[in-house]
Each structure stands twice: as structure tokens, then as C-alpha cells.
Design a protein around this motif. Structure first.
Motif, PDB file in Angstrom:
ATOM      1  N   GLU A  48      47.031  52.933  42.808  1.00  0.00           N
ATOM      2  CA  GLU A  48      45.875  52.226  43.321  1.00  0.00           C
ATOM      3  C   GLU A  48      45.284  51.283  42.287  1.00  0.00           C
ATOM      4  OE1 GLU A  48      42.841  54.948  44.315  1.00  0.00           O
ATOM      5  OE2 GLU A  48      42.542  55.714  42.278  1.00  0.00           O
ATOM      6  N   HIS A  49      45.728  51.373  40.996  1.00  0.00           N
ATOM      7  CA  HIS A  49      45.251  50.500  39.946  1.00  0.00           C
ATOM      8  C   HIS A  49      46.168  49.305  39.746  1.00  0.00           C
ATOM      9  CE1 HIS A  49      43.182  54.251  38.016  1.00  0.00           C
ATOM     10  NE2 HIS A  49      42.651  53.902  39.171  1.00  0.00           N
ATOM     11  N   VAL A  50      47.108  49.097  40.591  1.00  0.00           N
ATOM     12  CA  VAL A  50      48.140  48.094  40.399  1.00  0.00           C
ATOM     13  C   VAL A  50      47.957  46.966  41.413  1.00  0.00           C
ATOM     14  CG1 VAL A  50      50.619  47.645  40.431  1.00  0.00           C
ATOM     15  CG2 VAL A  50      49.747  49.792  39.480  1.00  0.00           C
ATOM     16  N   PHE A  51      48.099  45.712  40.918  1.00  0.00           N
ATOM     17  CA  PHE A  51      48.075  44.539  41.786  1.00  0.00           C
ATOM     18  C   PHE A  51      49.504  44.110  42.087  1.00  0.00           C
ATOM     19  CE2 PHE A  51      44.013  44.522  39.668  1.00  0.00           C
ATOM     20  CZ  PHE A  51      43.124  44.113  40.647  1.00  0.00           C
ATOM     21  N   ALA A  52      49.668  43.384  43.171  1.00  0.00           N
ATOM     22  CA  ALA A  52      51.013  42.988  43.588  1.00  0.00           C
ATOM     23  C   ALA A  52      51.593  41.933  42.656  1.00  0.00           C
ATOM     24  CB  ALA A  52      50.979  42.469  45.030  1.00  0.00           C
ATOM     25  N   THR A  53      50.816  40.891  42.342  1.00  0.00           N
ATOM     26  CA  THR A  53      51.288  39.803  41.488  1.00  0.00           C
ATOM     27  C   THR A  53      50.227  39.477  40.451  1.00  0.00           C
ATOM     28  OG1 THR A  53      50.402  38.075  42.940  1.00  0.00           O
ATOM     29  CG2 THR A  53      52.659  38.841  43.377  1.00  0.00           C
ATOM     30  N   HIS A  54      50.617  38.667  39.471  1.00  0.00           N
ATOM     31  CA  HIS A  54      49.645  38.245  38.446  1.00  0.00           C
ATOM     32  C   HIS A  54      48.608  37.292  39.028  1.00  0.00           C
ATOM     33  CE1 HIS A  54      51.460  34.223  37.986  1.00  0.00           C
ATOM     34  NE2 HIS A  54      52.606  34.840  38.189  1.00  0.00           N
ATOM     35  N   ASP A  55      48.969  36.547  40.099  1.00  0.00           N
ATOM     36  CA  ASP A  55      47.982  35.691  40.757  1.00  0.00           C
ATOM     37  C   ASP A  55      46.871  36.519  41.393  1.00  0.00           C
ATOM     38  OD1 ASP A  55      49.351  33.395  40.045  1.00  0.00           O
ATOM     39  OD2 ASP A  55      50.538  33.377  41.895  1.00  0.00           O
ATOM     40  N   ASP A  56      47.236  37.692  41.929  1.00  0.00           N
ATOM     41  CA  ASP A  56      46.206  38.574  42.492  1.00  0.00           C
ATOM     42  C   ASP A  56      45.268  39.092  41.408  1.00  0.00           C
ATOM     43  OD1 ASP A  56      47.366  38.216  44.953  1.00  0.00           O
ATOM     44  OD2 ASP A  56      48.617  40.022  44.817  1.00  0.00           O
ATOM     45  N   VAL A  57      45.827  39.366  40.214  1.00  0.00           N
ATOM     46  CA  VAL A  57      44.989  39.817  39.101  1.00  0.00           C
ATOM     47  C   VAL A  57      43.983  38.744  38.728  1.00  0.00           C
ATOM     48  CG1 VAL A  57      44.986  40.577  36.699  1.00  0.00           C
ATOM     49  CG2 VAL A  57      46.806  41.328  38.229  1.00  0.00           C
ATOM     50  N   LEU A  58      44.470  37.510  38.573  1.00  0.00           N
ATOM     51  CA  LEU A  58      43.593  36.411  38.176  1.00  0.00           C
ATOM     52  C   LEU A  58      42.536  36.133  39.243  1.00  0.00           C
ATOM     53  CD1 LEU A  58      42.911  34.157  36.174  1.00  0.00           C
ATOM     54  CD2 LEU A  58      44.593  32.716  37.337  1.00  0.00           C
ATOM     55  N   GLN A  59      42.953  36.149  40.496  1.00  0.00           N
ATOM     56  CA  GLN A  59      42.006  35.894  41.580  1.00  0.00           C
ATOM     57  C   GLN A  59      40.913  36.961  41.631  1.00  0.00           C
ATOM     58  OE1 GLN A  59      43.855  35.597  45.414  1.00  0.00           O
ATOM     59  NE2 GLN A  59      41.977  35.025  46.477  1.00  0.00           N
ATOM     60  N   TRP A  60      41.316  38.225  41.459  1.00  0.00           N
ATOM     61  CA  TRP A  60      40.329  39.305  41.473  1.00  0.00           C
ATOM     62  C   TRP A  60      39.367  39.200  40.284  1.00  0.00           C
ATOM     63  CZ3 TRP A  60      39.882  43.016  37.625  1.00  0.00           C
ATOM     64  CH2 TRP A  60      38.938  44.028  37.874  1.00  0.00           C
ATOM     65  N   ALA A  61      39.919  38.928  39.078  1.00  0.00           N
ATOM     66  CA  ALA A  61      39.085  38.846  37.880  1.00  0.00           C
ATOM     67  C   ALA A  61      38.084  37.699  37.993  1.00  0.00           C
ATOM     68  CB  ALA A  61      39.961  38.670  36.642  1.00  0.00           C
ATOM     69  N   GLN A  62      38.513  36.564  38.500  1.00  0.00           N
ATOM     70  CA  GLN A  62      37.602  35.427  38.648  1.00  0.00           C
ATOM     71  C   GLN A  62      36.531  35.700  39.700  1.00  0.00           C
ATOM     72  OE1 GLN A  62      40.275  32.164  39.445  1.00  0.00           O
ATOM     73  NE2 GLN A  62      40.533  31.683  37.264  1.00  0.00           N
ATOM     74  N   PHE A  63      36.905  36.394  40.757  1.00  0.00           N
ATOM     75  CA  PHE A  63      35.921  36.715  41.798  1.00  0.00           C
ATOM     76  C   PHE A  63      34.852  37.666  41.270  1.00  0.00           C
ATOM     77  CE2 PHE A  63      34.578  39.733  45.108  1.00  0.00           C
ATOM     78  CZ  PHE A  63      33.903  38.869  45.949  1.00  0.00           C
ATOM     79  N   VAL A  64      35.283  38.722  40.581  1.00  0.00           N
ATOM     80  CA  VAL A  64      34.330  39.695  40.052  1.00  0.00           C
ATOM     81  C   VAL A  64      33.446  39.045  38.991  1.00  0.00           C
ATOM     82  CG1 VAL A  64      34.096  41.882  38.822  1.00  0.00           C
ATOM     83  CG2 VAL A  64      35.846  41.620  40.586  1.00  0.00           C
ATOM     84  N   ALA A  65      34.035  38.229  38.109  1.00  0.00           N
ATOM     85  CA  ALA A  65      33.249  37.557  37.076  1.00  0.00           C
ATOM     86  C   ALA A  65      32.219  36.620  37.690  1.00  0.00           C
ATOM     87  CB  ALA A  65      34.178  36.785  36.134  1.00  0.00           C
TER      88      ALA A  65
END
Length: 404
Positions: A48-65
Motif C-alpha cells: 500500500e506504500h508503493v506507487f505504480a510509476t515515478h510520474d505518480d510519485v511526482l504528481q502525488w508529492a506536488q499535490f500534497v505540497a
């Protein structure tokens, strides 16, 4: 990503401001954690701590920030390509991380401020070993600056979408002013936070893409040939253009038809090349003005002005149809050049520049604003005198008004 982890990371993201000693300690510890984190065993990660792609990681981090009050950017990234020592990872940090670095050390720094303040916040993502997806590790969740209560006015929230970029390009092709493009985007999207600077950046990006590998001077020369402008140029050496003169074919026709009065003026150091722009404006019988010709000159010398005016004289098809009156400011080099190229033309000084100099001089002599306005009204009555018979009376009135 589970809601519990997201909530925990959001709390960590929004950590309070730290003092200088704590910040230096966290910076050192963050680097140690980062170095150790590269070789750590990642087995047993919860899915549950894993994202599908690195784009999903970046998108999530930018949204939360963005929700918290800062902007997350990619600090470093790498892709595993079979070369020894290279691994895939993304290091995400605050936009205020690091320090400002000038592009060239031998140039004077032109910017007056920078967002960079060495913020230690870091977030690292890398592929799961022996599995699929990307895992996220928080290296340092602290900031050394206040978090923004709102990012309205920040370039991040004002970024143009693909559709908006297309609109900017189409309106730029139609010669629409940037302010009108911005108003159009505001009507297109009521919730848009785009600023005028981003419109200028999009226009410059489009023009750079059109220009390709050509320099700006090569692009200018190509457009002059493409649109069949009348133009001449001189070279400083084999590859550097020293002076260039151009005129539109329709302007050449108007120049030959409306050849009585022309206004010539030069602007200095108003472009990044520090070249003087010689602007020649004609006047129609109805009182309308038109641009007759332009010239970029390397310097404000007599020989440069003579060369440009000689090119302007070539635009006239008949020798007896040369300008009757030429109005210029008190540029001595330009005055002498007009006498050389157009000896039979009457050379007059521009009233606008005269009024400007008179007002500047009167400010040093007249202390009170009411008295200054009274003197300037008398001066305007003198220079705008409609009849020659009334000039002496206006002159006497002006002398009386200017008396102590």
C-alpha cells in the motif's frame, strides 16, 4: 498509497520552522540518511506504500505540497541503463532548496532576489527491489522557511495548460497584445491564476521554437527576404552585422506619395544589443502618421546617420520629390547628417522635445506649482500662436508672465 500514510506524510511535510543550529544538524543527518538509504534492504515493503510509476510519485508529492503551502520539485533523478553504479531514483525537494548559482561567474548578477534559501526538505523515491512499483522514503520533512498560506500569484499555480498554450500561440500569430491574451484566458477559465509574465514566457518559447537554430539576426534577415522588404545592411566582419536598414513595400509607396514632412528620431540603449534604433515617420495629408523606415545602427556617429539617410533617400523614385521638411530633436550628429543628405530640406526641431526641455528648466527656476502651470500655459500659447500678427503680443505676454 493509503489515506493513513498520506495523512502522516502531510503532517510531516508541514513541520514547523526550525532554528539555524537544528537546520544544520538536519542537513548533515539528511545526507547521512540519503547515503545509507541507497544501500538499504527494501524487502518486505507494504504494497500500500508503493506507487505504480515515478510520474505518480511526482504528481502525488506536488499535490500534497500544494495543499500544505510549498512547491515540490525534482532535485536529482537517474535511470538505470545497465551502466555499473547507476540506479533509478527521484530526489524530490522544496523549490527553495539549495543556493542560487549564476550561469556564468564572470557576469554581474542581474537578479535582485532568489527563492533559494537552502531548505533541507527531501523526499526520495526508487523502484521496489524484486517487485513492481516505486516506494517513497522521507529523508527530511523539515523546512527552514515559513510555509505559504496561499500560492495564489505563485508561478506554480499559474502554469499554462496545453490548451491554454495553444490559445497563446494562436493569438500571438494574430498579433494580439499580451494583456489582451491574458484577459482572454481569464474569460476562458475563471479560476485561472496565470500572470502576465507567464504569457510573455510562453510567447518567447513559441518564437524560439519557430526560430530554431537560427540566431535572432539570421531570423530577422530571413523574414525580411520572405516578406520582400526593401533592406540594406553592412557587415563588421564576415559574420557580424553592423548596421541594417529596412522598409516595408507599402511604406515605400506612402513615402513617395506623402513626401512633404518626415519625423526622424533615435532611441538609444533600449534593446539588449545596445544598438540605436533610427525611426523615420511620415505624415499623410489627413494628419495620420505612418512608419516609413527603420534602421539599427552600431553607434550614434555622423557616418552611421549619413549611411541610413542615404538608404532612405534611395526609396524616393523621383529626385524632385524629396522631403520638404524634416523634424528631429537636437541630435547634432543627426542634424549634420540631414544637411549632408537632404541639403534642400528645411530642418526643424521637434516641439515635443522643446516643451520637455523648457518644462525641465522651469522646474529649477519656479518653485511653486501654481506658478509653474501659469508659465507653461503662457509658453503653450506662444508656440501654438495661429497667426504671425499675434506672435509679438503672445511673446510680450510670455515675458510678463516670466518676470520675477
Amino acid at each position: 498509497m493509503s489515506f493513513g500514510l498520506q495523512f502522516a506524510l502531510m503532517q510531516t511535510f508541514s513541520a514547523t520552522l526550525i532554528d539555524e543550529d537544528q537546520w544544520m544538524y538536519d542537513c548533515v543527518m539528511s545526507e547521512e540518511v540519503y547515503m545509507n538509504d541507497q544501500n538499504e534492504d527494501e524487502g518486505g515493503m507494504n504494497e500500500e506504500h508503493v506507487f505504480a510509476t515515478h510520474d505518480d510519485v511526482l504528481q502525488w508529492a506536488q499535490f500534497v505540497a500544494y495543499e500544505i503551502g510549498f512547491v515540490a520539485v525534482i532535485m536529482r533523478s537517474n535511470t538505470k541503463n545497465g551502466i555499473r553504479g547507476r540506479t533509478s531514483f527521484i530526489l524530490i525537494g522544496c523549490e527553495r532548496s539549495g543556493q542560487y548559482r549564476a550561469k556564468k561567474k564572470d557576469l554581474v548578477r542581474t537578479c535582485t532576489g532568489s527563492r533559494k534559501c537552502g531548505c533541507p526538505f527531501k523526499l526520495r523515491a526508487k523502484p521496489v527491489v524484486g517487485g513492481e512499483g516505486w516506494m517513497v522514503n522521507l529523508i527530511c520533512g523539515r523546512h527552514n522557511h515559513e510555509l505559504a498560506k496561499s500560492l495564489i500569484g505563485h508561478p506554480y499555480v499559474g502554469r499554462l495548460t496545453k490548451d491554454e498554450k495553444i490559445i497563446v500561440v494562436d493569438m500571438t500569430k494574430s498579433m494580439v497584445r499580451p494583456i489582451n491574451i491574458l484577459l482572454m484566458l481569464k474569460e476562458y477559465n475563471v479560476n485561472s491564476y496565470t500572470m502576465i509574465k507567464q504569457i510573455y514566457n510562453a510567447r518567447n518559447a513559441y518564437r524560439s521554437s519557430v526560430r530554431g537554430n537560427n540566431t535572432e539576426m539570421q531570423q530577422l534577415m530571413g523574414l525580411l527576404e520572405w516578406d520582400q522588404y526593401i533592406h540594406w545592411h553592412r557587415l563588421k566582419d564576415e559574420y557580424v552585422v553592423r548596421d541594417i536598414f529596412w522598409s516595408h513595400p507599402d511604406a515605400v509607396k506612402l513615402t513617395n506619395v506623402c513626401n512633404l514632412v518626415f519625423l526622424i528620431d533615435s532611441t538609444y540603449k533600449t534593446n539588449k544589443y545596445r544598438l540605436s534604433l533610427l525611426d523615420i515617420v511620415g505624415v499623410t495629408p489627413t494628419g495620420m502618421a505612418f512608419s516609413a523606415a527603420f534602421a539599427y545602427l552600431e553607434g550614434e556617429h555622423l557616418s552611421k546617420d549619413v549611411w541610413a539617410l542615404e538608404r532612405f533617400r534611395r526609396l524616393f523614385l523621383k529626385r524632385d520629390a524629396l522631403p520638404r521638411v524634416i523634424v528631429i530633436d537636437r541630435d547634432l550628429a543627426l542634424i549634420n547628417a540631414v544637411k549632408v543628405v537632404f541639403p534642400k530640406s528645411m530642418n526643424l526641431l521637434c516641439q515635443f522635445h522643446i516643451d520637455k526641455d523648457v518644462k525641465a528648466k522651469c522646474k529649477t527656476l519656479v518653485g511653486q506649482k501654481n506658478a509653474l502651470d501659469y508659465v507653461m500655459e503662457a509658453w503653450e500659447s506662444l508656440v501654438d500662436c495661429p497667426f504671425e500678427q499675434q506672435f509679438d503680443d503672445c511673446l510680450k505676454k510670455f515675458e510678463v508672465d516670466c518676470s520675477p
